[in-house]
Design a protein around this motif. Structure first.
Motif, PDB file in Angstrom:
ATOM      1  N   ARG A  31      48.772  71.145  67.065  1.00  7.63           N
ATOM      2  CA  ARG A  31      49.608  71.544  68.211  1.00  7.63           C
ATOM      3  C   ARG A  31      48.838  72.482  69.141  1.00  7.63           C
ATOM      4  NH1 ARG A  31      53.518  71.621  64.200  1.00  7.63           N
ATOM      5  NH2 ARG A  31      53.331  73.885  63.917  1.00  7.63           N
ATOM      6  N   LEU A  32      48.088  73.402  68.564  1.00  7.60           N
ATOM      7  CA  LEU A  32      47.317  74.336  69.376  1.00  7.60           C
ATOM      8  C   LEU A  32      46.231  73.601  70.173  1.00  7.60           C
ATOM      9  CD1 LEU A  32      46.678  77.213  70.231  1.00  7.60           C
ATOM     10  CD2 LEU A  32      45.337  77.474  68.132  1.00  7.60           C
ATOM     11  N   ILE A  33      45.515  72.699  69.532  1.00  5.10           N
ATOM     12  CA  ILE A  33      44.496  71.914  70.235  1.00  5.10           C
ATOM     13  C   ILE A  33      45.138  71.081  71.330  1.00  5.10           C
ATOM     14  CG2 ILE A  33      42.803  70.058  70.012  1.00  5.10           C
ATOM     15  CD1 ILE A  33      42.207  71.162  67.168  1.00  5.10           C
ATOM     16  N   ARG A  34      46.267  70.451  71.028  1.00  3.15           N
ATOM     17  CA  ARG A  34      46.984  69.656  72.036  1.00  3.15           C
ATOM     18  C   ARG A  34      47.309  70.514  73.255  1.00  3.15           C
ATOM     19  NH1 ARG A  34      50.446  65.227  73.021  1.00  3.15           N
ATOM     20  NH2 ARG A  34      50.038  64.232  71.039  1.00  3.15           N
ATOM     21  N   SER A  35      47.792  71.717  73.032  1.00  2.00           N
ATOM     22  CA  SER A  35      48.155  72.580  74.164  1.00  2.00           C
ATOM     23  C   SER A  35      46.926  72.962  74.989  1.00  2.00           C
ATOM     24  CB  SER A  35      48.892  73.824  73.678  1.00  2.00           C
ATOM     25  OG  SER A  35      48.022  74.708  73.001  1.00  2.00           O
ATOM     26  N   ILE A  36      45.778  73.097  74.347  1.00  2.00           N
ATOM     27  CA  ILE A  36      44.549  73.459  75.060  1.00  2.00           C
ATOM     28  C   ILE A  36      44.032  72.300  75.902  1.00  2.00           C
ATOM     29  CG2 ILE A  36      42.105  74.040  74.727  1.00  2.00           C
ATOM     30  CD1 ILE A  36      43.070  75.737  72.285  1.00  2.00           C
ATOM     31  N   VAL A  37      44.092  71.083  75.375  1.00  2.00           N
ATOM     32  CA  VAL A  37      43.511  69.940  76.090  1.00  2.00           C
ATOM     33  C   VAL A  37      44.491  69.247  77.032  1.00  2.00           C
ATOM     34  CG1 VAL A  37      41.838  69.562  74.246  1.00  2.00           C
ATOM     35  CG2 VAL A  37      43.937  68.218  74.279  1.00  2.00           C
ATOM     36  N   ALA A  38      45.746  69.644  76.998  1.00  2.00           N
ATOM     37  CA  ALA A  38      46.774  68.956  77.798  1.00  2.00           C
ATOM     38  C   ALA A  38      46.451  68.933  79.288  1.00  2.00           C
ATOM     39  CB  ALA A  38      48.135  69.598  77.557  1.00  2.00           C
ATOM     40  N   SER A  39      45.783  69.948  79.796  1.00  2.00           N
ATOM     41  CA  SER A  39      45.503  69.992  81.237  1.00  2.00           C
ATOM     42  C   SER A  39      44.343  69.093  81.656  1.00  2.00           C
ATOM     43  CB  SER A  39      45.229  71.432  81.673  1.00  2.00           C
ATOM     44  OG  SER A  39      44.053  71.911  81.055  1.00  2.00           O
ATOM     45  N   VAL A  40      43.534  68.623  80.705  1.00  2.00           N
ATOM     46  CA  VAL A  40      42.399  67.764  81.058  1.00  2.00           C
ATOM     47  C   VAL A  40      42.517  66.353  80.493  1.00  2.00           C
ATOM     48  CG1 VAL A  40      40.763  69.648  81.399  1.00  2.00           C
ATOM     49  CG2 VAL A  40      40.987  68.623  79.139  1.00  2.00           C
ATOM     50  N   ALA A  41      43.513  66.107  79.657  1.00  2.00           N
ATOM     51  CA  ALA A  41      43.674  64.790  79.036  1.00  2.00           C
ATOM     52  C   ALA A  41      44.943  64.113  79.536  1.00  2.00           C
ATOM     53  CB  ALA A  41      43.731  64.929  77.519  1.00  2.00           C
TER      54      ALA A  41
ATOM     55  N   LYS B   6      36.894  76.886  65.222  1.00  2.95           N
ATOM     56  CA  LYS B   6      38.332  77.049  65.426  1.00  2.95           C
ATOM     57  C   LYS B   6      38.694  78.426  65.966  1.00  2.95           C
ATOM     58  CE  LYS B   6      39.887  73.466  62.316  1.00  2.95           C
ATOM     59  NZ  LYS B   6      40.561  73.134  61.057  1.00  2.95           N
ATOM     60  N   HIS B   7      37.907  79.440  65.693  1.00  7.52           N
ATOM     61  CA  HIS B   7      38.221  80.755  66.265  1.00  7.52           C
ATOM     62  C   HIS B   7      37.853  80.828  67.749  1.00  7.52           C
ATOM     63  CE1 HIS B   7      33.997  81.649  65.078  1.00  7.52           C
ATOM     64  NE2 HIS B   7      34.020  82.400  66.151  1.00  7.52           N
ATOM     65  N   SER B   8      37.239  79.762  68.279  1.00  5.59           N
ATOM     66  CA  SER B   8      36.884  79.684  69.702  1.00  5.59           C
ATOM     67  C   SER B   8      37.432  78.398  70.317  1.00  5.59           C
ATOM     68  CB  SER B   8      35.361  79.703  69.861  1.00  5.59           C
ATOM     69  OG  SER B   8      34.799  80.845  69.293  1.00  5.59           O
ATOM     70  N   LEU B   9      38.662  78.038  69.976  1.00  7.47           N
ATOM     71  CA  LEU B   9      39.217  76.751  70.406  1.00  7.47           C
ATOM     72  C   LEU B   9      39.244  76.556  71.916  1.00  7.47           C
ATOM     73  CD1 LEU B   9      42.179  76.100  67.934  1.00  7.47           C
ATOM     74  CD2 LEU B   9      40.025  74.841  68.126  1.00  7.47           C
ATOM     75  N   LEU B  10      39.304  77.621  72.666  1.00  8.07           N
ATOM     76  CA  LEU B  10      39.323  77.461  74.124  1.00  8.07           C
ATOM     77  C   LEU B  10      38.057  76.784  74.642  1.00  8.07           C
ATOM     78  CD1 LEU B  10      41.009  80.785  75.262  1.00  8.07           C
ATOM     79  CD2 LEU B  10      42.030  78.503  75.102  1.00  8.07           C
ATOM     80  N   GLU B  11      36.973  76.818  73.855  1.00  5.91           N
ATOM     81  CA  GLU B  11      35.737  76.138  74.243  1.00  5.91           C
ATOM     82  C   GLU B  11      35.926  74.614  74.310  1.00  5.91           C
ATOM     83  OE1 GLU B  11      32.444  77.248  71.758  1.00  5.91           O
ATOM     84  OE2 GLU B  11      32.786  79.378  72.102  1.00  5.91           O
ATOM     85  N   ILE B  12      36.934  74.097  73.633  1.00  8.67           N
ATOM     86  CA  ILE B  12      37.181  72.653  73.644  1.00  8.67           C
ATOM     87  C   ILE B  12      37.378  72.159  75.073  1.00  8.67           C
ATOM     88  CG2 ILE B  12      38.833  70.840  73.026  1.00  8.67           C
ATOM     89  CD1 ILE B  12      39.256  72.291  70.382  1.00  8.67           C
ATOM     90  N   LYS B  13      38.106  72.908  75.842  1.00  3.57           N
ATOM     91  CA  LYS B  13      38.363  72.501  77.222  1.00  3.57           C
ATOM     92  C   LYS B  13      37.058  72.380  78.009  1.00  3.57           C
ATOM     93  CE  LYS B  13      41.378  73.579  81.067  1.00  3.57           C
ATOM     94  NZ  LYS B  13      42.367  74.496  81.615  1.00  3.57           N
ATOM     95  N   ASP B  14      36.152  73.327  77.834  1.00  2.00           N
ATOM     96  CA  ASP B  14      34.852  73.273  78.509  1.00  2.00           C
ATOM     97  C   ASP B  14      34.053  72.054  78.061  1.00  2.00           C
ATOM     98  OD1 ASP B  14      35.434  75.680  79.793  1.00  2.00           O
ATOM     99  OD2 ASP B  14      34.446  76.874  78.247  1.00  2.00           O
ATOM    100  N   VAL B  15      34.083  71.766  76.762  1.00  2.00           N
ATOM    101  CA  VAL B  15      33.359  70.609  76.223  1.00  2.00           C
ATOM    102  C   VAL B  15      33.933  69.318  76.816  1.00  2.00           C
ATOM    103  CG1 VAL B  15      32.900  69.282  74.117  1.00  2.00           C
ATOM    104  CG2 VAL B  15      32.672  71.763  74.093  1.00  2.00           C
ATOM    105  N   LEU B  16      35.246  69.210  76.883  1.00  2.00           N
ATOM    106  CA  LEU B  16      35.871  68.007  77.442  1.00  2.00           C
ATOM    107  C   LEU B  16      35.551  67.852  78.919  1.00  2.00           C
ATOM    108  CD1 LEU B  16      39.403  67.945  75.761  1.00  2.00           C
ATOM    109  CD2 LEU B  16      37.356  66.673  75.129  1.00  2.00           C
ATOM    110  N   GLU B  17      35.579  68.941  79.643  1.00  2.21           N
ATOM    111  CA  GLU B  17      35.253  68.871  81.073  1.00  2.21           C
ATOM    112  C   GLU B  17      33.799  68.439  81.272  1.00  2.21           C
ATOM    113  OE1 GLU B  17      36.503  72.731  82.449  1.00  2.21           O
ATOM    114  OE2 GLU B  17      38.552  72.029  82.767  1.00  2.21           O
ATOM    115  N   ALA B  18      32.892  68.929  80.451  1.00  2.00           N
ATOM    116  CA  ALA B  18      31.486  68.524  80.539  1.00  2.00           C
ATOM    117  C   ALA B  18      31.321  67.047  80.200  1.00  2.00           C
ATOM    118  CB  ALA B  18      30.630  69.387  79.612  1.00  2.00           C
TER     119      ALA B  18
END
Length: 117
Positions: A14-24, A101-113
């Motif tokens: 759920r946390l990952i979903r909320s982070i990537v929702a704006s780019v996916a 996982k303690h830096s999950l916000l980095e996922i958004k940067d990885v997806l954008e790249a």
């Protein structure tokens, strides 16, 4: 962008979903490597966010199987383990990224790249 989240912990999914929702545009989830193989075939995601430690089939083995069948698959490992050997195993399996996982916000940067490639 279509994202497949492979994570055995529902709250982390759920946390990952909320982070990537704006780019996916599409987000799909499964809870283990065994179901990830079928989910990859069903959804053809642009990116897979893969946990390493799962019960039936771990993330490294799942990555190997997905990459063997789909060499262009983009798989990013998402894990608690900041371990040089696991990072190397993930690279050798074909993962194109590694996020703690303690830096999950980095996922958004990885997806954008990845979306710019």
């Amino acid at each position: 962008m279509t994202v497949l989240i492979v994570e055995d912990n529902a709250s982390v999914r759920r946390l990952i979903r909320s982070i990537v929702a704006s780019v996916a545009e599409e987000i799909h989830e499964c809870e283990d490597g065994a179901t990830a193989l079928a989910a990859y075939l069903e959804y053809s995601p642009d990116v897979v966010l893969m946990d390493i430690e799962m019960k039936e089939l771990d993330g490294i083995a799942t990555t190997v199987r997905i990459k063997a069948a789909h060499p262009a698959a983009n798989i990013v490992m998402v894990t608690n383990y900041d371990d040089a050997e696991l990072r190397q195993a993930a690279r050798e399996a074909g993962a194109c990224g590694y996020v703690l996982k303690h830096s999950l916000l980095e996922i958004k940067d990885v997806l954008e790249a990845l979306s710019k490639c």
